[in-house]
Scaffold this motif. Structure first.
Motif, short mmCIF file in Angstrom:
data_model
loop_
_atom_site.label_atom_id
_atom_site.label_comp_id
_atom_site.label_asym_id
_atom_site.label_seq_id
_atom_site.Cartn_x
_atom_site.Cartn_y
_atom_site.Cartn_z
N ALA A 82 76.05 64.11 59.93
CA ALA A 82 76.11 65.42 60.92
C ALA A 82 74.82 66.01 61.45
CB ALA A 82 76.62 66.43 59.85
N THR A 83 73.73 65.47 60.77
CA THR A 83 72.45 66.09 61.16
C THR A 83 71.66 64.96 62.01
OG1 THR A 83 71.12 65.31 59.38
CG2 THR A 83 72.03 67.47 59.16
N GLN A 84 71.87 63.71 61.78
CA GLN A 84 71.26 62.65 62.52
C GLN A 84 69.64 62.60 62.19
OE1 GLN A 84 72.77 60.16 64.64
NE2 GLN A 84 74.50 60.96 63.43
N ASP A 85 69.83 62.92 60.85
CA ASP A 85 68.08 62.94 60.52
C ASP A 85 67.70 61.78 59.66
OD1 ASP A 85 65.74 65.22 60.07
OD2 ASP A 85 66.29 63.81 58.21
N ALA A 86 66.30 61.20 60.39
CA ALA A 86 66.18 59.95 59.78
C ALA A 86 65.84 60.10 58.13
CB ALA A 86 64.94 59.41 60.39
N GLY A 87 65.26 61.10 57.74
CA GLY A 87 65.08 61.36 56.35
C GLY A 87 66.23 61.35 55.52
N ALA A 105 75.80 52.08 52.23
CA ALA A 105 74.51 51.70 52.45
C ALA A 105 74.35 51.13 53.86
CB ALA A 105 74.36 50.34 51.58
N LEU A 106 75.49 50.52 54.51
CA LEU A 106 75.56 49.99 55.94
C LEU A 106 75.63 51.25 56.83
CD1 LEU A 106 75.84 48.09 58.06
CD2 LEU A 106 78.27 48.27 57.55
N GLU A 107 76.40 52.23 56.52
CA GLU A 107 76.49 53.13 57.53
C GLU A 107 75.17 54.12 57.60
OE1 GLU A 107 79.95 55.10 55.88
OE2 GLU A 107 81.29 54.02 56.94
N THR A 108 74.76 54.44 56.18
CA THR A 108 73.45 55.31 56.45
C THR A 108 72.06 54.28 56.80
OG1 THR A 108 73.19 54.55 54.00
CG2 THR A 108 73.96 56.73 54.52
N SER A 109 72.21 53.07 56.59
CA SER A 109 71.05 52.37 57.25
C SER A 109 71.18 52.33 58.71
CB SER A 109 71.18 50.96 56.60
OG SER A 109 72.27 50.23 57.17
N LEU A 110 72.34 52.34 59.33
CA LEU A 110 72.18 52.27 60.59
C LEU A 110 71.97 53.59 61.24
CD1 LEU A 110 75.72 50.08 61.32
CD2 LEU A 110 73.41 49.60 62.03
N LEU A 111 72.52 54.71 60.62
CA LEU A 111 72.05 55.90 60.74
C LEU A 111 70.38 55.97 60.79
CD1 LEU A 111 74.66 58.29 59.35
CD2 LEU A 111 74.14 57.98 61.71
N TRP A 112 69.75 55.68 59.92
CA TRP A 112 68.44 55.50 59.73
C TRP A 112 67.91 54.88 60.84
CZ3 TRP A 112 65.41 52.49 55.21
CH2 TRP A 112 64.00 52.84 55.33
N ALA A 113 68.02 53.59 60.94
CA ALA A 113 67.34 52.66 62.11
C ALA A 113 67.63 53.34 63.31
CB ALA A 113 68.00 51.48 61.99
N LYS A 114 68.84 53.99 63.68
CA LYS A 114 69.04 54.73 64.91
C LYS A 114 68.07 55.81 65.18
CE LYS A 114 72.51 57.60 67.29
NZ LYS A 114 73.89 58.27 67.10
N ASN A 115 67.98 56.66 64.14
CA ASN A 115 67.13 57.84 64.26
C ASN A 115 65.41 57.56 63.95
OD1 ASN A 115 69.23 60.11 64.91
ND2 ASN A 115 70.00 59.04 63.20
N ALA A 116 65.29 56.44 63.56
CA ALA A 116 63.78 56.12 63.45
C ALA A 116 63.55 54.84 63.87
CB ALA A 116 63.46 56.18 61.91
N PRO A 117 63.71 54.74 65.29
CA PRO A 117 63.57 53.40 65.96
C PRO A 117 62.08 52.68 65.72
CG PRO A 117 63.43 55.27 67.63
CD PRO A 117 63.76 55.93 66.11
N ASP A 118 61.01 53.34 65.50
CA ASP A 118 59.99 52.93 65.26
C ASP A 118 59.56 52.48 63.84
OD1 ASP A 118 59.25 53.05 68.07
OD2 ASP A 118 58.64 55.03 67.96
N ASN A 119 60.57 52.77 63.00
CA ASN A 119 60.28 52.56 61.75
C ASN A 119 60.68 50.95 61.13
OD1 ASN A 119 60.63 52.35 58.63
ND2 ASN A 119 60.28 54.54 58.64
N ILE A 120 59.92 50.19 60.91
CA ILE A 120 60.01 48.78 60.58
C ILE A 120 61.08 48.65 59.35
CG2 ILE A 120 59.22 46.65 59.51
CD1 ILE A 120 56.90 46.97 61.41
N ASP A 121 60.75 49.38 58.29
CA ASP A 121 61.45 49.54 57.11
C ASP A 121 63.00 49.86 57.55
OD1 ASP A 121 59.50 48.76 55.36
OD2 ASP A 121 59.13 50.84 54.77
N ALA A 122 63.40 50.86 58.19
CA ALA A 122 64.68 51.19 58.77
C ALA A 122 65.14 50.06 59.46
CB ALA A 122 64.48 52.56 59.65
#
Length: 576
Positions: A82-87, A105-122
């Protein structure tokens, strides 16, 4: 309740509570989950949320504190979308990963990567989760983003996760590796991942050639280990040993390298050197009982019985590998001719992988000491105390009586066992073999055909019936058909080759019989095969070669009934 107070509380919790913890009823310290944020970690930054989102996340945190991680995960997953918030997405991913919930885990990791494109861990998390889901091309795209930012990739995980996939998937992934390699030809992580995939694809030589392109300086341990495994698989241990020695010089404290080196020394039969390596490792890691057990086994292999006993007794004292330790103590004491101690150790082996071998060794020792009745009583008690092993224990005792030439006792025991387990195929096969010794061929055929009705591809039963028909009847064509079926199932089995040679001999095909029996003799130089081959040679007029063959076989098996009966029948004497 004042609504603004609720929102304020939620905000405080979300900014300050970054772990799910709970106290045990006895007041013991809480156990932290993998999502712990250490004091040195960067504080998580969240965007401004609606009241509904804050309440949902507050409920999630409170649920986590009460060990209701399912509620926490559901709320975080919903709010991440809903929020598209990386955190929020990262928090949801950490909880899902902790719970082993693959799809969230798959769905939230993709959301994390999408909203934190510069985060290597994401990006790395998304790559790993996509690989786990079998979406390898997408995973590789995220891996490349990590690679571009000079981060540690998981190409090895990507390759391993593809090991059980179909050939087309592996081929596509290899093409992806090739495309990346063209962009990053010197990247060692990429080379390692591709080499690993080539190994999994059954192409060890290509994997080896790829690794050998890497500069030897500063090679990571994982690459050295894979290189050594590939050399071993190609039977080039002479190259693997110096490779590992060089790796140990550069990484003297790495346990994996030293353990691989020690095991390779065992494979090369350099047992004294292997003992030294394992002893050194054990000195460095005194609480590693796997090392202690490995060292004990190397000592046994080197026939250092007393030294092995020291390490095995340490394992017993530490209550580690206990059953295996007792079993191998029995072996060591047996080699030292301390039969009473060996029997004690075998009797201490509990249910598990070593239980039946211990029972068999104990039984064999007692029968050799003419204590058959005691052995029988022990096996009966074992059947009563361990009913899950009853069938195997019946078979152990029947085999022991049979070795003592007490066919009648073995017969009665198997009949007793079949009353309890009437359809067990192993018991029926054993009764069939005993029926042959009792000249009860109709029962032998009945039992073996019963087995074949249930297991038409049972090569052992096919061969046994075919051989008996060839040896004890004139039903040669039927016998040959049965043995040829067995041969198609197990073409390299020397027992089946022997039977096929023998039925050809009985049918007058002497040249084919000789060819097959020579092949069987080469695979397994057994006294029965020697008797058969010698008889074929005798029938061909090659009496001198037949006598030499029998003479050698008798040196190895002086009490062989089949050799002596063959000699008596063909030469008129039991000795040469």
């Amino acid at each position: 309740m004042n609504r603004s107070f609720v929102l304020l509380t939620a905000a405080v919790l979300l900014s300050g509570c970054q772990t799910f913890t709970s106290s045990a009823p006895d007041g013991t310290p809480p156990v932290e989950d993998p999502a712990v944020v250490t004091p040195e970690a960067q504080p998580q930054v969240y965007r401004a949320f609606s009241q509904e989102t804050l309440l949902s996340l507050l409920i999630a945190e409170l649920a986590g504190q009460r060990n209701r991680f399912d509620i926490a995960l559901e709320n975080y997953a919903v709010q991440a979308e809903a929020t598209q918030d990386a955190g929020v997405a990262e928090r949801g991913f950490r909880i899902a990963e902790y719970l082993g919930a693959e799809q969230p885990a798959l769905e939230t990791s993709l959301l994390w990567a999408k909203n934190a494109p510069d985060n290597i861990d994401a990006q790395r998390a998304a790559a790993v989760q996509l690989a786990r889901a079998g979406r390898y091309d997408e995973s590789m795209a995220f891996m490349e983003q990590v690679l571009q930012r000079q981060g540690d990739t998981h190409f090895d995980f990507l390759a391993l996760s593809a090991a059980e996939t179909d050939p087309d998937t592996r081929a596509g992934l290899l093409q992806s590796f090739d495309r990346l390699q063209a962009k990053y030809p010197e990247n060692s992580q990429l080379q390692f991942g591709k080499a690993l995939l080539l190994q999994q694809d059954g192409r060890p030589q290509e994997a080896l050639e790829l690794l050998e392109q890497q500069p030897s300086k500063d090679r990571p341990v994982a690459s050295i280990l894979l290189h050594a495994r590939l050399l071993q698989s190609l039977e080039r241990n002479d190259k693997a040993l110096p490779l590992l020695e060089s790796g140990i010089e550069k990484h003297p404290e790495d346990k994996r390298l030293r353990l691989t080196y020690a095991r390779l020394l065992v494979a090369e039969n350099r047992l004294d050197d292997a003992k030294g390596e394992f002893a050194s490792l054990l000195q460095q890691y005194p609480n590693d009982d796997d090392l202690r057990f490995s060292l004990a086994l190397v000592c046994l292999e080197a026939k250092a019985w007393k030294e092995a006993i020291i390490y095995l007794e340490e394992l017993v004292e530490r209550d580690s590998h206990s059953d295996a330790a007792h079993y191998n103590l029995g072996r060591a004491y047996e080699e030292l001719d301390d039969i009473p101690s060996a029997l004690i150790e075998y009797a201490l082996v509990g249910p598990g992988n070593d239980y039946l071998p211990a029972q068999a060794r104990q039984s064999d020792l007692l029968f050799k000491q003419q204590r058959g009745r005691e052995a029988s009583n022990r096996l009966r008690q074992a059947r009563e105390s361990q009913p899950d092993y009853a069938i195997q224990l019946y078979l152990i005792e029947a085999e022991a009586w049979s070795k003592q030439q007490d066919t009648e006792r073995a017969w009665q025991l198997i009949q007793q066992a079949l009353e309890q387990f009437p359809d067990d195929l192993n018991l029926l096969y054993t009764r069939a073999m005993l029926a042959e010794k009792r000249d009860d061929l109709p029962l032998l055929e009945q039992d073996l055909r019963f087995i074949l009705e249930r297991e038409p591809d049972n090569a052992m039963a096919l061969n046994a019936l075919g051989y008996t028909l060839a040896d004890r009847t004139t039903r040669y064509a039927e016998a040959k058909q049965l043995i040829e079926q067995a041969h198609q199932l197990n073409p390299q089995d020397p027992a089946i080759l022997d039977s096929l040679g023998w039925v050809n001999y009985r049918m007058g095909n002497l040249d084919e019989a000789e060819r097959l029996l020579r092949q069987a003799m080469q695979e397994f130089p057994d006294h029965e095969v020697a008797a058969h081959l010698g008889e074929v040679l005798w029938a061909q007029g090659k009496q001198k070669e037949a006598r030499a063959l029998w003479r050698d076989a008798l040196k190895q098996q002086p009490d062989s009934d089949i050799l002596r009966s063959t000699l008596l029948r063909l030469t008129g004497a039991e000795k040469l």
